[in-house]
Design an enzyme around this catalytic site. Structure first.
Site, PDB file in Angstrom:
ATOM      1  N   LYS A  11       0.830  -1.209   0.000  1.00 49.44           N
ATOM      2  CA  LYS A  11       0.000   0.000   0.000  1.00 49.44           C
ATOM      3  C   LYS A  11       0.873   1.273   0.000  1.00 49.44           C
ATOM      4  O   LYS A  11       2.058   1.229   0.339  1.00 49.44           O
ATOM      5  CB  LYS A  11      -0.944  -0.044   1.208  1.00 49.44           C
ATOM      6  CG  LYS A  11      -1.920  -1.237   1.144  1.00 49.44           C
ATOM      7  CD  LYS A  11      -2.969  -1.160   2.245  1.00 49.44           C
ATOM      8  CE  LYS A  11      -3.937  -2.328   2.155  1.00 49.44           C
ATOM      9  NZ  LYS A  11      -5.051  -2.198   3.131  1.00 49.44           N
ATOM     10  N   TYR A  51     -12.526  -2.014  -3.741  1.00 44.84           N
ATOM     11  CA  TYR A  51     -13.045  -2.123  -2.373  1.00 44.84           C
ATOM     12  C   TYR A  51     -14.570  -1.978  -2.325  1.00 44.84           C
ATOM     13  O   TYR A  51     -15.120  -1.622  -1.292  1.00 44.84           O
ATOM     14  CB  TYR A  51     -12.363  -1.082  -1.482  1.00 44.84           C
ATOM     15  CG  TYR A  51     -10.923  -1.441  -1.147  1.00 44.84           C
ATOM     16  CD1 TYR A  51     -10.632  -2.531  -0.316  1.00 44.84           C
ATOM     17  CD2 TYR A  51      -9.855  -0.722  -1.660  1.00 44.84           C
ATOM     18  CE1 TYR A  51      -9.321  -2.873  -0.012  1.00 44.84           C
ATOM     19  CE2 TYR A  51      -8.540  -1.061  -1.357  1.00 44.84           C
ATOM     20  CZ  TYR A  51      -8.292  -2.134  -0.535  1.00 44.84           C
ATOM     21  OH  TYR A  51      -6.997  -2.495  -0.219  1.00 44.84           O
ATOM     22  N   PHE A  59     -15.458   3.812   6.892  1.00 41.68           N
ATOM     23  CA  PHE A  59     -14.065   4.099   6.535  1.00 41.68           C
ATOM     24  C   PHE A  59     -13.824   4.080   5.023  1.00 41.68           C
ATOM     25  O   PHE A  59     -12.688   4.263   4.571  1.00 41.68           O
ATOM     26  CB  PHE A  59     -13.116   3.096   7.219  1.00 41.68           C
ATOM     27  CG  PHE A  59     -13.395   1.653   6.877  1.00 41.68           C
ATOM     28  CD1 PHE A  59     -12.873   1.071   5.730  1.00 41.68           C
ATOM     29  CD2 PHE A  59     -14.183   0.867   7.704  1.00 41.68           C
ATOM     30  CE1 PHE A  59     -13.131  -0.244   5.402  1.00 41.68           C
ATOM     31  CE2 PHE A  59     -14.454  -0.458   7.394  1.00 41.68           C
ATOM     32  CZ  PHE A  59     -13.922  -1.015   6.236  1.00 41.68           C
ATOM     33  N   ARG A  87      -2.165 -14.851   3.924  1.00 47.12           N
ATOM     34  CA  ARG A  87      -2.929 -14.172   4.979  1.00 47.12           C
ATOM     35  C   ARG A  87      -2.206 -14.354   6.328  1.00 47.12           C
ATOM     36  O   ARG A  87      -2.172 -13.442   7.149  1.00 47.12           O
ATOM     37  CB  ARG A  87      -4.353 -14.725   5.068  1.00 47.12           C
ATOM     38  CG  ARG A  87      -5.218 -14.492   3.855  1.00 47.12           C
ATOM     39  CD  ARG A  87      -5.699 -13.096   3.665  1.00 47.12           C
ATOM     40  NE  ARG A  87      -6.565 -12.621   4.713  1.00 47.12           N
ATOM     41  CZ  ARG A  87      -7.186 -11.440   4.710  1.00 47.12           C
ATOM     42  NH1 ARG A  87      -7.009 -10.611   3.673  1.00 47.12           N
ATOM     43  NH2 ARG A  87      -7.947 -11.066   5.693  1.00 47.12           N
ATOM     44  N   THR A  93      -5.892  -7.605  10.117  1.00 47.56           N
ATOM     45  CA  THR A  93      -6.192  -6.318   9.464  1.00 47.56           C
ATOM     46  C   THR A  93      -5.738  -5.144  10.320  1.00 47.56           C
ATOM     47  O   THR A  93      -5.172  -4.173   9.821  1.00 47.56           O
ATOM     48  CB  THR A  93      -7.715  -6.217   9.198  1.00 47.56           C
ATOM     49  OG1 THR A  93      -8.139  -7.383   8.510  1.00 47.56           O
ATOM     50  CG2 THR A  93      -8.059  -4.983   8.375  1.00 47.56           C
ATOM     51  N   ARG A 104       2.219  -6.887   8.544  1.00 48.33           N
ATOM     52  CA  ARG A 104       1.500  -5.747   9.117  1.00 48.33           C
ATOM     53  C   ARG A 104       2.065  -5.376  10.489  1.00 48.33           C
ATOM     54  O   ARG A 104       2.075  -4.208  10.860  1.00 48.33           O
ATOM     55  CB  ARG A 104       0.005  -6.059   9.169  1.00 48.33           C
ATOM     56  CG  ARG A 104      -0.641  -5.968   7.784  1.00 48.33           C
ATOM     57  CD  ARG A 104      -2.037  -6.506   7.744  1.00 48.33           C
ATOM     58  NE  ARG A 104      -2.728  -6.141   6.510  1.00 48.33           N
ATOM     59  CZ  ARG A 104      -3.902  -6.641   6.138  1.00 48.33           C
ATOM     60  NH1 ARG A 104      -4.518  -7.521   6.908  1.00 48.33           N
ATOM     61  NH2 ARG A 104      -4.462  -6.252   5.007  1.00 48.33           N
ATOM     62  N   ASN A 114      -2.293  -0.154   6.544  1.00 49.67           N
ATOM     63  CA  ASN A 114      -1.793  -1.397   7.121  1.00 49.67           C
ATOM     64  C   ASN A 114      -0.833  -2.176   6.204  1.00 49.67           C
ATOM     65  O   ASN A 114      -0.787  -3.404   6.232  1.00 49.67           O
ATOM     66  CB  ASN A 114      -2.959  -2.274   7.618  1.00 49.67           C
ATOM     67  CG  ASN A 114      -3.896  -2.698   6.512  1.00 49.67           C
ATOM     68  OD1 ASN A 114      -3.698  -2.338   5.358  1.00 49.67           O
ATOM     69  ND2 ASN A 114      -4.916  -3.470   6.858  1.00 49.67           N
ATOM     70  N   HIS A 117      -2.044  -5.604   1.178  1.00 50.57           N
ATOM     71  CA  HIS A 117      -3.304  -6.304   0.930  1.00 50.57           C
ATOM     72  C   HIS A 117      -2.985  -7.752   0.594  1.00 50.57           C
ATOM     73  O   HIS A 117      -1.974  -8.029  -0.044  1.00 50.57           O
ATOM     74  CB  HIS A 117      -4.039  -5.661  -0.266  1.00 50.57           C
ATOM     75  CG  HIS A 117      -5.136  -6.507  -0.811  1.00 50.57           C
ATOM     76  ND1 HIS A 117      -6.381  -6.543  -0.231  1.00 50.57           N
ATOM     77  CD2 HIS A 117      -5.168  -7.400  -1.849  1.00 50.57           C
ATOM     78  CE1 HIS A 117      -7.153  -7.401  -0.905  1.00 50.57           C
ATOM     79  NE2 HIS A 117      -6.438  -7.921  -1.892  1.00 50.57           N
ATOM     80  N   GLU A 128      -8.760 -10.269  -8.586  1.00 52.41           N
ATOM     81  CA  GLU A 128      -7.856  -9.148  -8.280  1.00 52.41           C
ATOM     82  C   GLU A 128      -6.604  -9.193  -9.164  1.00 52.41           C
ATOM     83  O   GLU A 128      -6.099  -8.142  -9.593  1.00 52.41           O
ATOM     84  CB  GLU A 128      -7.485  -9.191  -6.792  1.00 52.41           C
ATOM     85  CG  GLU A 128      -8.695  -8.889  -5.899  1.00 52.41           C
ATOM     86  CD  GLU A 128      -8.468  -9.184  -4.426  1.00 52.41           C
ATOM     87  OE1 GLU A 128      -7.352  -9.613  -4.044  1.00 52.41           O
ATOM     88  OE2 GLU A 128      -9.412  -8.976  -3.649  1.00 52.41           O
TER      89      GLU A 128
HETATM   90  P1  GDP Z   1      -8.094  -7.265   4.873  1.00 49.23           P
HETATM   91  O1  GDP Z   1      -8.594  -8.385   3.984  1.00 49.23           O
HETATM   92  O2  GDP Z   1      -7.383  -7.762   6.101  1.00 49.23           O
HETATM   93  O3  GDP Z   1      -7.284  -6.231   4.119  1.00 49.23           O
HETATM   94  O4  GDP Z   1      -9.378  -6.528   5.440  1.00 49.23           O
HETATM   95  P2  GDP Z   1     -10.741  -6.095   4.751  1.00 49.23           P
HETATM   96  O5  GDP Z   1     -10.914  -6.702   3.386  1.00 49.23           O
HETATM   97  O6  GDP Z   1     -11.838  -6.304   5.748  1.00 49.23           O
HETATM   98  O7  GDP Z   1     -10.584  -4.506   4.578  1.00 49.23           O
HETATM   99  C1  GDP Z   1      -9.888  -3.943   3.492  1.00 49.23           C
HETATM  100  C2  GDP Z   1      -9.053  -2.805   4.015  1.00 49.23           C
HETATM  101  O8  GDP Z   1      -9.914  -1.794   4.522  1.00 49.23           O
HETATM  102  C3  GDP Z   1      -8.141  -3.155   5.201  1.00 49.23           C
HETATM  103  O9  GDP Z   1      -6.924  -3.707   4.800  1.00 49.23           O
HETATM  104  C4  GDP Z   1      -7.967  -1.827   5.876  1.00 49.23           C
HETATM  105  O10 GDP Z   1      -6.990  -1.039   5.196  1.00 49.23           O
HETATM  106  C5  GDP Z   1      -9.325  -1.173   5.669  1.00 49.23           C
HETATM  107  N1  GDP Z   1     -10.191  -1.411   6.816  1.00 49.23           N
HETATM  108  C6  GDP Z   1     -10.895  -2.530   7.132  1.00 49.23           C
HETATM  109  N2  GDP Z   1     -11.608  -2.370   8.256  1.00 49.23           N
HETATM  110  C7  GDP Z   1     -11.362  -1.102   8.680  1.00 49.23           C
HETATM  111  C8  GDP Z   1     -11.810  -0.316   9.785  1.00 49.23           C
HETATM  112  O11 GDP Z   1     -12.610  -0.777  10.620  1.00 49.23           O
HETATM  113  N3  GDP Z   1     -11.315   0.960   9.874  1.00 49.23           N
HETATM  114  C9  GDP Z   1     -10.450   1.482   8.956  1.00 49.23           C
HETATM  115  N4  GDP Z   1     -10.016   2.740   9.121  1.00 49.23           N
HETATM  116  N5  GDP Z   1     -10.008   0.774   7.894  1.00 49.23           N
HETATM  117  C10 GDP Z   1     -10.454  -0.498   7.753  1.00 49.23           C
END
Ligand code: GDP
Length: 140
Positions: A11, A51, A59, A87, A93, A104, A114, A117, A128
Protein backbone atom coordinates in the site's frame (compact mmCIF):
# COMPACT_ATOMS: atom_id res chain seq x y z
CA UNK A 1 -5.73 -19.06 -12.71
CA UNK A 2 -4.61 -22.01 -10.58
CA UNK A 3 -5.64 -22.02 -6.93
CA UNK A 4 -2.00 -21.87 -5.77
CA UNK A 5 -1.84 -18.14 -6.48
CA UNK A 6 -2.71 -15.04 -4.49
CA UNK A 7 -2.69 -11.32 -5.17
CA UNK A 8 -1.00 -8.66 -3.04
CA UNK A 9 -0.55 -4.90 -2.99
CA UNK A 10 2.07 -3.02 -1.04
CA UNK A 11 0.00 0.00 0.00
CA UNK A 12 1.05 3.66 -0.61
CA UNK A 13 2.45 4.42 2.86
CA UNK A 14 4.68 1.34 2.91
CA UNK A 15 5.95 2.28 -0.58
CA UNK A 16 6.53 5.89 0.55
CA UNK A 17 8.37 4.65 3.65
CA UNK A 18 10.79 2.65 1.51
CA UNK A 19 9.61 -0.83 2.55
CA UNK A 20 9.20 -2.38 -0.93
CA UNK A 21 12.50 -4.26 -0.79
CA UNK A 22 12.07 -5.53 2.77
CA UNK A 23 8.52 -6.71 2.09
CA UNK A 24 9.45 -8.50 -1.16
CA UNK A 25 12.38 -10.07 0.70
CA UNK A 26 10.05 -11.49 3.39
CA UNK A 27 7.66 -12.72 0.70
CA UNK A 28 10.49 -14.59 -1.05
CA UNK A 29 11.94 -15.92 2.21
CA UNK A 30 8.50 -17.29 3.11
CA UNK A 31 8.47 -19.49 0.01
CA UNK A 32 6.36 -17.43 -2.38
CA UNK A 33 7.43 -17.08 -6.01
CA UNK A 34 6.66 -13.70 -7.61
CA UNK A 35 4.92 -14.43 -10.94
CA UNK A 36 3.78 -10.85 -11.71
CA UNK A 37 4.98 -7.49 -10.38
CA UNK A 38 4.46 -3.78 -11.07
CA UNK A 39 4.64 -0.30 -9.54
CA UNK A 40 1.38 1.44 -10.37
CA UNK A 41 -1.21 3.83 -8.95
CA UNK A 42 -4.93 3.24 -8.43
CA UNK A 43 -7.39 5.78 -9.83
CA UNK A 44 -10.41 6.69 -7.69
CA UNK A 45 -12.57 4.48 -9.91
CA UNK A 46 -10.09 1.57 -9.56
CA UNK A 47 -10.05 1.85 -5.75
CA UNK A 48 -13.83 2.18 -5.48
CA UNK A 49 -14.20 -0.93 -7.64
CA UNK A 50 -11.50 -2.87 -5.79
CA UNK A 51 -13.05 -2.12 -2.37
CA UNK A 52 -16.70 -2.10 -3.54
CA UNK A 53 -17.58 -4.65 -0.87
CA UNK A 54 -16.88 -1.94 1.75
CA UNK A 55 -18.75 0.93 0.06
CA UNK A 56 -21.32 1.24 2.86
CA UNK A 57 -18.70 1.24 5.63
CA UNK A 58 -17.74 4.44 7.47
CA UNK A 59 -14.07 4.10 6.53
CA UNK A 60 -14.72 3.69 2.77
CA UNK A 61 -13.89 7.27 1.70
CA UNK A 62 -10.75 7.31 3.85
CA UNK A 63 -9.69 3.96 2.39
CA UNK A 64 -10.21 5.11 -1.23
CA UNK A 65 -8.41 8.41 -0.57
CA UNK A 66 -5.48 6.58 1.00
CA UNK A 67 -5.22 3.86 -1.64
CA UNK A 68 -5.12 6.47 -4.44
CA UNK A 69 -2.67 8.77 -2.61
CA UNK A 70 0.50 7.40 -4.21
CA UNK A 71 2.06 4.45 -6.02
CA UNK A 72 1.46 0.89 -4.91
CA UNK A 73 3.22 -2.35 -5.78
CA UNK A 74 0.88 -4.99 -7.24
CA UNK A 75 2.04 -8.60 -7.39
CA UNK A 76 0.81 -12.13 -7.99
CA UNK A 77 2.42 -14.74 -5.74
CA UNK A 78 2.60 -18.49 -6.18
CA UNK A 79 2.93 -21.12 -3.47
CA UNK A 80 1.01 -24.19 -2.42
CA UNK A 81 -1.92 -22.96 -0.29
CA UNK A 82 -1.04 -19.40 -1.34
CA UNK A 83 -4.14 -17.51 -0.16
CA UNK A 84 -4.16 -18.94 3.36
CA UNK A 85 -0.38 -18.90 3.81
CA UNK A 86 -0.13 -15.29 2.63
CA UNK A 87 -2.93 -14.17 4.98
CA UNK A 88 -0.86 -15.77 7.77
CA UNK A 89 2.27 -13.92 6.62
CA UNK A 90 0.54 -10.50 6.51
CA UNK A 91 -1.25 -10.82 9.88
CA UNK A 92 -4.49 -9.30 11.18
CA UNK A 93 -6.19 -6.32 9.46
CA UNK A 94 -5.58 -4.21 12.56
CA UNK A 95 -1.78 -3.99 12.91
CA UNK A 96 -2.10 -3.75 16.69
CA UNK A 97 -3.49 -7.29 16.57
CA UNK A 98 -1.07 -8.58 13.94
CA UNK A 99 1.22 -11.36 15.23
CA UNK A 100 4.92 -10.69 15.81
CA UNK A 101 6.96 -10.87 12.61
CA UNK A 102 3.98 -10.54 10.24
CA UNK A 103 4.16 -7.90 7.48
CA UNK A 104 1.50 -5.75 9.12
CA UNK A 105 3.21 -6.05 12.51
CA UNK A 106 6.53 -4.97 10.99
CA UNK A 107 5.49 -2.37 8.43
CA UNK A 108 1.96 -1.02 9.13
CA UNK A 109 1.12 2.39 10.60
CA UNK A 110 -2.63 2.03 11.24
CA UNK A 111 -5.75 0.07 10.31
CA UNK A 112 -6.11 1.93 7.00
CA UNK A 113 -2.37 2.27 6.37
CA UNK A 114 -1.79 -1.40 7.12
CA UNK A 115 1.10 -1.93 4.69
CA UNK A 116 -0.24 -4.72 2.47
CA UNK A 117 -3.30 -6.30 0.93
CA UNK A 118 -3.75 -10.06 0.53
CA UNK A 119 -6.64 -11.80 -1.25
CA UNK A 120 -9.12 -13.56 1.03
CA UNK A 121 -10.12 -16.40 -1.33
CA UNK A 122 -8.95 -18.18 -4.48
CA UNK A 123 -11.87 -16.62 -6.35
CA UNK A 124 -10.91 -13.09 -5.29
CA UNK A 125 -7.23 -13.81 -5.98
CA UNK A 126 -8.13 -14.56 -9.60
CA UNK A 127 -10.39 -11.50 -9.92
CA UNK A 128 -7.86 -9.15 -8.28
CA UNK A 129 -4.93 -10.51 -10.34
CA UNK A 130 -6.89 -10.02 -13.57
CA UNK A 131 -7.78 -6.50 -12.41
CA UNK A 132 -4.08 -5.55 -12.48
CA UNK A 133 -2.36 -7.93 -14.91
CA UNK A 134 -2.98 -9.27 -18.39
CA UNK A 135 -2.23 -12.97 -19.04
CA UNK A 136 1.06 -12.03 -20.74
CA UNK A 137 2.21 -10.16 -17.62
CA UNK A 138 1.80 -13.28 -15.43
CA UNK A 139 4.58 -15.87 -15.62
CA UNK A 140 4.61 -19.55 -14.76
P1 GDP B 1 -8.09 -7.27 4.87
O1 GDP B 1 -8.59 -8.39 3.98
O2 GDP B 1 -7.38 -7.76 6.10
O3 GDP B 1 -7.28 -6.23 4.12
O4 GDP B 1 -9.38 -6.53 5.44
P2 GDP B 1 -10.74 -6.10 4.75
O5 GDP B 1 -10.91 -6.70 3.39
O6 GDP B 1 -11.84 -6.30 5.75
O7 GDP B 1 -10.58 -4.51 4.58
C1 GDP B 1 -9.89 -3.94 3.49
C2 GDP B 1 -9.05 -2.80 4.01
O8 GDP B 1 -9.91 -1.79 4.52
C3 GDP B 1 -8.14 -3.16 5.20
O9 GDP B 1 -6.92 -3.71 4.80
C4 GDP B 1 -7.97 -1.83 5.88
O10 GDP B 1 -6.99 -1.04 5.20
C5 GDP B 1 -9.33 -1.17 5.67
N1 GDP B 1 -10.19 -1.41 6.82
C6 GDP B 1 -10.89 -2.53 7.13
N2 GDP B 1 -11.61 -2.37 8.26
C7 GDP B 1 -11.36 -1.10 8.68
C8 GDP B 1 -11.81 -0.32 9.78
O11 GDP B 1 -12.61 -0.78 10.62
N3 GDP B 1 -11.31 0.96 9.87
C9 GDP B 1 -10.45 1.48 8.96
N4 GDP B 1 -10.02 2.74 9.12
N5 GDP B 1 -10.01 0.77 7.89
C10 GDP B 1 -10.45 -0.50 7.75
Amino acid sequence: MPTNRTFTMIKPKAVENGHIGAILDKIGASGFKIVALKLTQLSKIDAEKFYAVHNERPFFNELVAFMTSGPIVAAVLEKENAVEDYRALIGATNPEEAAEGTLRNLFAESMTKNAVHGSDSDENAAIESAFHFSEREMFA
